[in-house]
Design a protein around this motif. Structure first.
Motif, short mmCIF file in Angstrom:
data_model
loop_
_atom_site.label_atom_id
_atom_site.label_comp_id
_atom_site.label_asym_id
_atom_site.label_seq_id
_atom_site.Cartn_x
_atom_site.Cartn_y
_atom_site.Cartn_z
N ARG A 20 10.89 67.53 -57.65
CA ARG A 20 11.21 68.83 -57.92
C ARG A 20 10.46 69.21 -59.56
NH1 ARG A 20 16.45 71.18 -55.53
NH2 ARG A 20 15.81 70.81 -53.39
N ARG A 21 9.94 70.18 -59.89
CA ARG A 21 9.70 70.33 -61.09
C ARG A 21 10.81 70.71 -61.96
NH1 ARG A 21 4.71 74.44 -62.31
NH2 ARG A 21 6.03 75.21 -64.11
N LEU A 22 10.67 70.36 -63.17
CA LEU A 22 11.87 70.87 -64.14
C LEU A 22 11.77 72.45 -64.38
CD1 LEU A 22 11.89 68.61 -67.13
CD2 LEU A 22 13.55 68.71 -65.40
N PRO A 23 13.04 73.15 -64.41
CA PRO A 23 12.99 74.33 -64.34
C PRO A 23 12.01 74.93 -65.72
CG PRO A 23 15.08 73.75 -64.09
CD PRO A 23 14.15 72.51 -64.42
N ALA A 29 11.85 73.18 -73.55
CA ALA A 29 12.83 72.55 -74.45
C ALA A 29 12.01 71.20 -74.66
CB ALA A 29 14.15 72.44 -73.92
N ALA A 30 11.69 70.62 -73.24
CA ALA A 30 11.34 69.28 -73.57
C ALA A 30 10.03 68.87 -74.31
CB ALA A 30 11.33 68.39 -72.31
N VAL A 31 9.03 69.92 -73.93
CA VAL A 31 7.67 70.09 -74.92
C VAL A 31 8.02 70.17 -76.38
CG1 VAL A 31 5.58 71.32 -74.97
CG2 VAL A 31 6.45 70.52 -72.74
N ARG A 32 8.95 71.13 -76.67
CA ARG A 32 9.09 71.36 -78.04
C ARG A 32 9.65 70.09 -78.65
NH1 ARG A 32 11.46 76.20 -77.01
NH2 ARG A 32 13.35 75.17 -76.60
N VAL A 76 16.30 67.05 -79.32
CA VAL A 76 16.44 66.57 -78.19
C VAL A 76 17.87 66.94 -77.44
CG1 VAL A 76 16.99 64.04 -77.29
CG2 VAL A 76 15.24 64.61 -78.89
N LEU A 77 18.93 67.31 -78.45
CA LEU A 77 20.03 67.69 -77.72
C LEU A 77 19.67 69.12 -76.92
CD1 LEU A 77 22.67 66.89 -80.52
CD2 LEU A 77 22.63 65.83 -78.03
N ASP A 78 18.74 69.87 -77.34
CA ASP A 78 18.67 71.35 -76.86
C ASP A 78 18.09 70.96 -75.32
OD1 ASP A 78 18.13 73.94 -76.89
OD2 ASP A 78 16.14 73.79 -77.30
N ILE A 79 17.32 69.80 -75.19
CA ILE A 79 16.87 69.65 -73.62
C ILE A 79 18.38 69.45 -72.70
CG2 ILE A 79 15.91 68.05 -72.20
CD1 ILE A 79 14.16 66.99 -74.80
N TRP A 80 19.24 68.64 -73.18
CA TRP A 80 20.49 68.44 -72.48
C TRP A 80 21.07 69.72 -72.33
CZ3 TRP A 80 25.71 68.00 -74.07
CH2 TRP A 80 26.43 67.62 -73.14
N ILE A 81 21.09 70.59 -73.47
CA ILE A 81 22.20 71.77 -73.21
C ILE A 81 21.53 72.83 -72.35
CG2 ILE A 81 22.80 73.83 -74.76
CD1 ILE A 81 23.28 71.67 -77.13
N THR A 82 19.91 72.97 -72.63
CA THR A 82 19.51 73.95 -71.84
C THR A 82 19.70 73.66 -70.24
OG1 THR A 82 17.74 74.16 -73.73
CG2 THR A 82 17.10 74.97 -71.36
N ARG A 83 19.57 72.28 -70.02
CA ARG A 83 19.77 71.83 -68.71
C ARG A 83 20.78 72.09 -68.08
NH1 ARG A 83 20.27 66.02 -66.74
NH2 ARG A 83 19.62 65.95 -64.92
N GLN A 84 22.04 71.76 -69.16
CA GLN A 84 23.22 72.07 -68.47
C GLN A 84 23.34 73.68 -68.20
OE1 GLN A 84 25.63 70.00 -67.38
NE2 GLN A 84 24.03 68.46 -67.90
N VAL A 85 22.98 74.40 -69.08
CA VAL A 85 23.17 75.81 -69.16
C VAL A 85 22.37 76.43 -68.09
CG1 VAL A 85 22.48 78.02 -70.12
CG2 VAL A 85 23.55 76.32 -71.61
#
Length: 114
Positions: A20-23, A29-32, A76-85
């Protein structure tokens, strides 16, 4: 003669698993984070080279590299936070026995039926 008998290999082979593609928000966030991290690495290299050369730019570049490191860490933490949200807002819980999966399936089935 052997060359004609060979079957040509394909350059691109489709993966049967279908990952599956990432949301979209997580992908953004990952690209950023990758962009910010690459700029940080460039700043760190320039800071190192200017300090080795004894240039007057060494101090400002070192300060910029330290600030960029803090920003890159946050990105990098923003990726994890965005994923959890995203997971919490869309009802996907990481527990196998979660009822959120069933509710999501029902909602998707209703949307497809409509």
């Amino acid at each position: 003669m052997e060359d004609e008998a060979r079957i040509p290999r394909q350059l691109w082979v489709e993966d049967d698993r279908g990952r599956r593609r990432l949301p979209d928000p997580v992908r953004n966030a990952a690209v950023r984070a990758v962009m910010i991290t690459s700029v940080t690495l460039i700043l760190a290299v320039v800071a190192f080279l200017t300090s080795v050369a004894g240039s007057w730019l060494a101090y400002p570049m070192t300060i910029a590299a330290v600030v960029a490191t803090v920003v890159a860490t946050w990105s990098v933490l923003d990726i994890w936070i965005t994923r959890q949200v995203w997971r919490q807002r869309n009802g996907v819980v990481s527990e196998p026995s979660s009822t959120a999966y069933a509710a999501r399936r029902e909602r998707l089935a209703e949307e497809q039926a409509a």
